[in-house]
Design a protein around this motif. Structure first.
Motif, PDB file in Angstrom:
ATOM      1  N   UNK A  95       0.832  -1.247  -0.039  1.00  0.00           N
ATOM      2  CA  UNK A  95      -0.157   0.207  -0.035  1.00  0.00           C
ATOM      3  C   UNK A  95       0.825   1.321  -0.187  1.00  0.00           C
ATOM      4  N   UNK A  96       0.337   2.418  -0.630  1.00  0.00           N
ATOM      5  CA  UNK A  96       0.995   3.699  -0.709  1.00  0.00           C
ATOM      6  C   UNK A  96       0.713   4.411   0.881  1.00  0.00           C
ATOM      7  N   UNK A  97      -0.134   4.177   1.342  1.00  0.00           N
ATOM      8  CA  UNK A  97      -0.285   4.973   2.677  1.00  0.00           C
ATOM      9  C   UNK A  97       0.421   4.753   3.714  1.00  0.00           C
ATOM     10  N   UNK A  98       0.639   5.913   4.552  1.00  0.00           N
ATOM     11  CA  UNK A  98       1.284   5.856   5.822  1.00  0.00           C
ATOM     12  C   UNK A  98       0.696   6.488   6.858  1.00  0.00           C
ATOM     13  N   UNK A  99      -0.653   6.269   6.745  1.00  0.00           N
ATOM     14  CA  UNK A  99      -1.322   6.688   8.066  1.00  0.00           C
ATOM     15  C   UNK A  99      -2.764   5.785   7.880  1.00  0.00           C
ATOM     16  N   UNK A 100      -3.059   5.512   9.467  1.00  0.00           N
ATOM     17  CA  UNK A 100      -4.418   4.842   9.173  1.00  0.00           C
ATOM     18  C   UNK A 100      -5.000   5.090  10.374  1.00  0.00           C
ATOM     19  N   UNK A 101      -6.494   5.375  10.528  1.00  0.00           N
ATOM     20  CA  UNK A 101      -7.209   5.475  11.512  1.00  0.00           C
ATOM     21  C   UNK A 101      -7.601   4.324  12.438  1.00  0.00           C
ATOM     22  N   UNK A 102      -7.947   3.133  11.719  1.00  0.00           N
ATOM     23  CA  UNK A 102      -7.945   1.932  12.533  1.00  0.00           C
ATOM     24  C   UNK A 102      -7.371   0.780  11.729  1.00  0.00           C
ATOM     25  N   UNK A 103      -7.071  -0.108  12.495  1.00  0.00           N
ATOM     26  CA  UNK A 103      -6.119  -1.448  12.104  1.00  0.00           C
ATOM     27  C   UNK A 103      -6.995  -2.653  12.800  1.00  0.00           C
ATOM     28  N   UNK A 104      -6.412  -3.740  12.274  1.00  0.00           N
ATOM     29  CA  UNK A 104      -7.008  -4.999  13.147  1.00  0.00           C
ATOM     30  C   UNK A 104      -5.878  -6.020  13.205  1.00  0.00           C
ATOM     31  N   UNK A 105      -5.550  -6.615  14.404  1.00  0.00           N
ATOM     32  CA  UNK A 105      -4.604  -7.661  14.741  1.00  0.00           C
ATOM     33  C   UNK A 105      -5.635  -8.939  14.641  1.00  0.00           C
ATOM     34  N   UNK A 106      -5.508  -9.807  13.619  1.00  0.00           N
ATOM     35  CA  UNK A 106      -6.383 -10.754  13.431  1.00  0.00           C
ATOM     36  C   UNK A 106      -6.136 -12.096  13.790  1.00  0.00           C
ATOM     37  N   UNK A 107      -6.700 -12.846  14.388  1.00  0.00           N
ATOM     38  CA  UNK A 107      -6.383 -14.297  14.815  1.00  0.00           C
ATOM     39  C   UNK A 107      -6.393 -15.355  13.780  1.00  0.00           C
ATOM     40  N   UNK A 108      -6.760 -14.880  12.670  1.00  0.00           N
ATOM     41  CA  UNK A 108      -6.937 -15.822  11.557  1.00  0.00           C
ATOM     42  C   UNK A 108      -8.402 -16.542  11.535  1.00  0.00           C
ATOM     43  N   UNK A 109      -9.077 -16.270  12.295  1.00  0.00           N
ATOM     44  CA  UNK A 109     -10.611 -16.481  12.219  1.00  0.00           C
ATOM     45  C   UNK A 109     -10.663 -18.130  12.412  1.00  0.00           C
ATOM     46  N   UNK A 110     -11.220 -18.693  11.398  1.00  0.00           N
ATOM     47  CA  UNK A 110     -11.371 -20.071  11.483  1.00  0.00           C
ATOM     48  C   UNK A 110     -10.409 -20.829  11.345  1.00  0.00           C
ATOM     49  N   UNK A 111      -9.297 -20.124  10.952  1.00  0.00           N
ATOM     50  CA  UNK A 111      -7.913 -20.861  10.540  1.00  0.00           C
ATOM     51  C   UNK A 111      -7.059 -20.650  11.913  1.00  0.00           C
ATOM     52  N   UNK A 112      -7.516 -20.152  12.960  1.00  0.00           N
ATOM     53  CA  UNK A 112      -6.790 -19.929  14.189  1.00  0.00           C
ATOM     54  C   UNK A 112      -5.900 -21.143  14.591  1.00  0.00           C
ATOM     55  N   UNK A 113      -4.730 -21.047  14.719  1.00  0.00           N
ATOM     56  CA  UNK A 113      -3.716 -21.923  15.391  1.00  0.00           C
ATOM     57  C   UNK A 113      -3.487 -23.143  14.234  1.00  0.00           C
ATOM     58  N   UNK A 114      -3.921 -22.943  13.175  1.00  0.00           N
ATOM     59  CA  UNK A 114      -3.723 -23.961  11.943  1.00  0.00           C
ATOM     60  C   UNK A 114      -2.758 -23.404  11.022  1.00  0.00           C
ATOM     61  N   UNK A 115      -3.123 -22.940   9.952  1.00  0.00           N
ATOM     62  CA  UNK A 115      -1.978 -22.282   8.860  1.00  0.00           C
ATOM     63  C   UNK A 115      -1.666 -20.795   9.477  1.00  0.00           C
ATOM     64  N   UNK A 116      -2.516 -20.113   9.914  1.00  0.00           N
ATOM     65  CA  UNK A 116      -2.204 -18.651  10.533  1.00  0.00           C
ATOM     66  C   UNK A 116      -2.265 -17.821   9.367  1.00  0.00           C
ATOM     67  N   UNK A 117      -2.758 -18.174   8.074  1.00  0.00           N
ATOM     68  CA  UNK A 117      -2.301 -17.244   6.984  1.00  0.00           C
ATOM     69  C   UNK A 117      -3.376 -17.612   5.551  1.00  0.00           C
ATOM     70  N   UNK A 118      -4.393 -18.341   5.927  1.00  0.00           N
ATOM     71  CA  UNK A 118      -5.311 -18.897   4.755  1.00  0.00           C
ATOM     72  C   UNK A 118      -5.936 -17.568   4.244  1.00  0.00           C
ATOM     73  N   UNK A 119      -6.565 -16.572   5.003  1.00  0.00           N
ATOM     74  CA  UNK A 119      -7.175 -15.607   4.324  1.00  0.00           C
ATOM     75  C   UNK A 119      -6.120 -14.538   3.868  1.00  0.00           C
ATOM     76  N   UNK A 120      -5.267 -14.339   4.464  1.00  0.00           N
ATOM     77  CA  UNK A 120      -4.177 -13.338   4.116  1.00  0.00           C
ATOM     78  C   UNK A 120      -3.529 -13.731   2.732  1.00  0.00           C
ATOM     79  N   UNK A 121      -3.201 -15.191   2.761  1.00  0.00           N
ATOM     80  CA  UNK A 121      -2.631 -15.601   1.656  1.00  0.00           C
ATOM     81  C   UNK A 121      -3.581 -15.669   0.191  1.00  0.00           C
ATOM     82  N   UNK A 122      -4.929 -16.001   0.535  1.00  0.00           N
ATOM     83  CA  UNK A 122      -5.764 -16.166  -0.604  1.00  0.00           C
ATOM     84  C   UNK A 122      -6.233 -14.723  -1.048  1.00  0.00           C
TER      85      UNK A 122
END
Length: 701
Positions: free
Chosen positions: A194-221
């Motif tokens: 991303x070109x942006x260098x300023x954010x109002x909100x962000x998320x620290x995501x636990x990978x949802x249904x993928x928690x403690x499995x691959x920890x990257x499914x959604x980010x990867x796809x």
């Protein structure tokens, strides 16, 4: 004046504080045990667990494991606290580190902590009524380390984020900047994509249904699908510490809200309609969308009147790309994880791809075989995961023969490009390597073994390698397409561009298609080249080009009237020419049209029209875009003779003062874009030079 005085006061306080206390070591990464000194003439209080500083400092603090220091000075009845410091002892993290500090009770109080069940939680997952479902925000402090250095420190607000995944032990967290906490935004370039260098909100995501499995499914796809013309969240895996305690891997993500759409598409909040699920309102209004759905139930999109109306309200290409992405990954939660939006000022509805953790073989072994296309395009009265309302739009779109054809072409295109296994496996390997070292510690924190992580990664690889073949079979079954063929290409990509129905075809690669590419392929030379030979041999396309030779022009574009869909052509030569040796197009290659067998006399003009043939005009099968378009003139050998950009609805009249001049494509392209203005600066320059020469000559005499 009050603001200036207030600012001076805070600066003075900061100066006094800096003089009153001295910290010998700032937070950061240390290899061995450290000793922290807090020197001050006044009483110093501290804590090492994130709680309010209450312990009186009397001697240097020896720290041999990762700790979070909070410290303050006590002056009478007042306490002045400083920003907390995280000391990472013997901690080796290749990923960025996010440190969150908040009063422990804010998170872990049995009665009020936002990570806790509380007294009203229901007994079964996802424990509705629990404290973590309250969406309560608590004050916190955040520090962001990258490449071993602190990049950002500021006060923020935090709250639990997500749906069903709130019941996981590691909970997703929303990070919020507000003026009341000190700063309106978090100023840092968190995402390389991303070109942006300023954010109002962000998320620290636990990978949802993928928690403690691959920890990257959604980010990867979503990374795989980032070139599909649909919105996705940027991602950055991080290591999180909460009050100095290791909290494992969490994916830092953009948050899909009004700030995201303002940042990405400049949609103002007061005109934004952002919805989720069936038509739940997240921001703005759902009135227009509900009216659209009601109309759509009885509409027939094979009828031009209905399809034209629908296309004014919905970005059809965007929806088809979004739908293909959901189908390919076999998202078994697609019916609910929906985000879509429009700019209320005459904007079209568009869809966002997110939360696809339930796909890519998550929890199943043979998801790659699932005929998701059939499920997501067929009427069903099931409650979940594909209720009738969730398939309504695509079922209606596929009523339209043209859109159905485009959907099939898009699906084939993405099979060959977006979901090409060489590409998808390269992305997966890179993302796996990025977190592989950290996964050891994550598993220690949350349970499980590295073998389970490896199994999940291999399961994703298995899915991505086998899924294209199954999707093509499902596509064939759905639309009666027969068996796909393998085509191959052999040409130099820098010399020529090849298109299949306006979709670019890769060079030196395999291309799978249900269509006979011998008929659908369009070959266009790059500037400076012309085609020597186009030949198909056993489904292999061979294109030979040569350097373009000088070309004596005859036919020119001399006028464009977008409001009347008119293009004027003029024969500037001294001989009659036949229009059948020329082709015309707008910006789309599928609109390239050979002109009819008609003779144009010297200095004679002819009008082309996308509307009708009134007054002897020649009808062409395209219209110019109201926003921005191009008009391109080709020779019969697909040599690009002229290209003009057209913006808005203004008429453009062009004067060609040098008929029969020898042109080359590169120079001509520059002149064409500024036709009518090119000669004036040249003449002006010559006049200035001439005047200067006369003055110089006079002085010399």
């Amino acid at each position: 004046m009050k603001k200036i005085i207030g600012l001076m006061f805070f600066c003075l306080i900061g100066l006094v504080n800096a003089q009153d206390i001295r910290l010998n070591l700032k937070g950061g990464f240390y290899k061995n045990t450290i000793e922290i000194n807090l020197e001050s003439k006044t009483k110093v209080l501290y804590s090492l667990d994130g709680s309010s500083p209450t312990v009186v400092y009397r001697q240097p603090l020896k720290v041999d494991s990762t700790r979070l220091l909070r410290y303050a000075i006590a002056e009478g009845d007042s306490i002045i606290e400083f920003s907390p410091e995280l000391y990472l002892i013997n901690a080796y993290h290749s990923l960025p580190v996010v440190s969150i500090q908040t009063e422990p009770n804010n998170l872990f109080s049995a009665d009020t902590g936002i990570f806790m069940m509380g007294s009203k939680a229901k007994p079964r997952k996802p424990y509705k009524g629990a404290n973590f479902w309250l969406n309560k925000e608590v004050p916190a402090h955040m520090e962001y380390f990258e490449n071993g250095q602190s990049q950002l420190k500021q006060n923020i607000g935090i709250r639990v984020f997500g749906g069903y995944s709130r019941s996981n032990d590691q909970k997703s967290i929303t990070l919020v900047s507000r003026k009341k906490y000190g700063k309106k935004k978090m100023d840092h370039k968190f995402f390389k994509s991303r070109k942006f260098d300023s954010y109002k909100t962000l998320i620290l995501r636990n990978s949802g249904n993928d928690f403690n499995r691959s920890m990257l499914r959604d980010a990867y796809y979503t990374t795989v699908c980032s070139n599909m013309g649909i919105d996705v969240q940027a991602s950055q895996p991080t290591v999180v510490y909460i009050n100095g305690k290791y909290w494992g891997i969490m994916n830092l993500r953009e948050k899909l809200n009004e700030n995201y759409l303002k940042q990405h598409h400049d949609i103002k909040k007061d005109s934004l309609d952002l919805l989720k699920h069936r038509f739940d309102r997240q921001h703005g209004s759902n009135k227009d969308y509900k009216m659209l759905l009601k109309w759509l139930e009885t509409a027939d999109l094979s009828i031009p009147k209905d399809s034209i109306y629908f296309e004014k309200r919905v970005d059809v290409m965007n929806f088809m790309n979004y739908h293909i992405a959901e189908v390919f990954c076999d998202n078994r939660d697609a019916g609910g994880n929906i985000r879509y939006y429009r700019d209320g000022k005459n904007g079209k509805w568009r869809w966002i791809l997110f939360d696809v953790d339930a796909g890519l073989n998550n929890g199943v072994n043979k998801g790659h075989k699932s005929n998701t296309l059939k499920k997501m395009t067929t009427y069903s009265d099931e409650a979940w995961p594909n209720p009738a309302w969730s398939t309504l739009i695509i079922r209606k779109i596929l009523q339209n023969p043209s859109w159905r054809k485009k959907y099939i072409e898009l699906f084939q295109y993405h099979m060959n490009t977006t979901f090409n296994f060489k590409r998808t496996i390269a992305i997966l390997d890179s993302m796996e390597a990025n977190i592989n070292h950290e996964m050891v510690y994550h598993k220690i924190r949350w349970g499980g073994s590295l073998n389970s992580f490896s199994r999940e990664i291999n399961s994703i690889k298995n899915f991505m390698s086998k899924r294209p073949e199954y999707c093509l079979n499902h596509l064939s079954l759905k639309f009666g397409l027969g068996r796909p063929q393998d085509f191959y290409t052999d040409y130099q990509s820098e010399d020529v561009k090849v298109f299949v129905n306006d979709i670019p075809l890769s060079s030196c690669d395999q291309w799978i298609s249900f269509n006979d590419l011998n008929k659908d392929v369009i070959v266009i030379p790059q500037q400076g080249y012309q085609i020597k030979k186009v030949e198909w041999t056993n489904n292999v396309l061979n294109v030979e080009t040569e350097k373009k030779k000088s070309h004596r022009r005859a036919l020119y574009i001399t006028g464009i009237n977008p409001s009347n869909e008119e293009i004027k052509l003029t024969n500037y030569s001294k001989k009659p020419i036949n229009l059948q040796y020329y082709q015309i197009a707008d910006s789309k290659n599928e609109h390239i049209t050979r002109l009819p067998n008609r003779v144009l006399k010297p200095n004679e003009s002819i009008l082309l029209s996308g509307l009708d043939t009134v007054g002897g005009r020649i009808k062409i099968p395209f219209k110019l875009s109201k926003k921005q378009d191009k008009v391109r003139l080709f020779s019969s050998q697909m040599l690009l003779l002229e290209e003009l950009e057209v913006s808005g609805r203004k008429s453009v009249m062009l004067a060609h003062n040098l008929p029969m001049k020898t042109f080359n494509v590169k120079k001509e392209g520059v002149q064409n874009k500024k036709r009518g203005k090119t000669n004036f600066p040249l003449y002006l320059g010559l006049m200035v030079l001439s005047a200067f020469a006369v003055i110089l000559y006079t002085k010399m005499r």
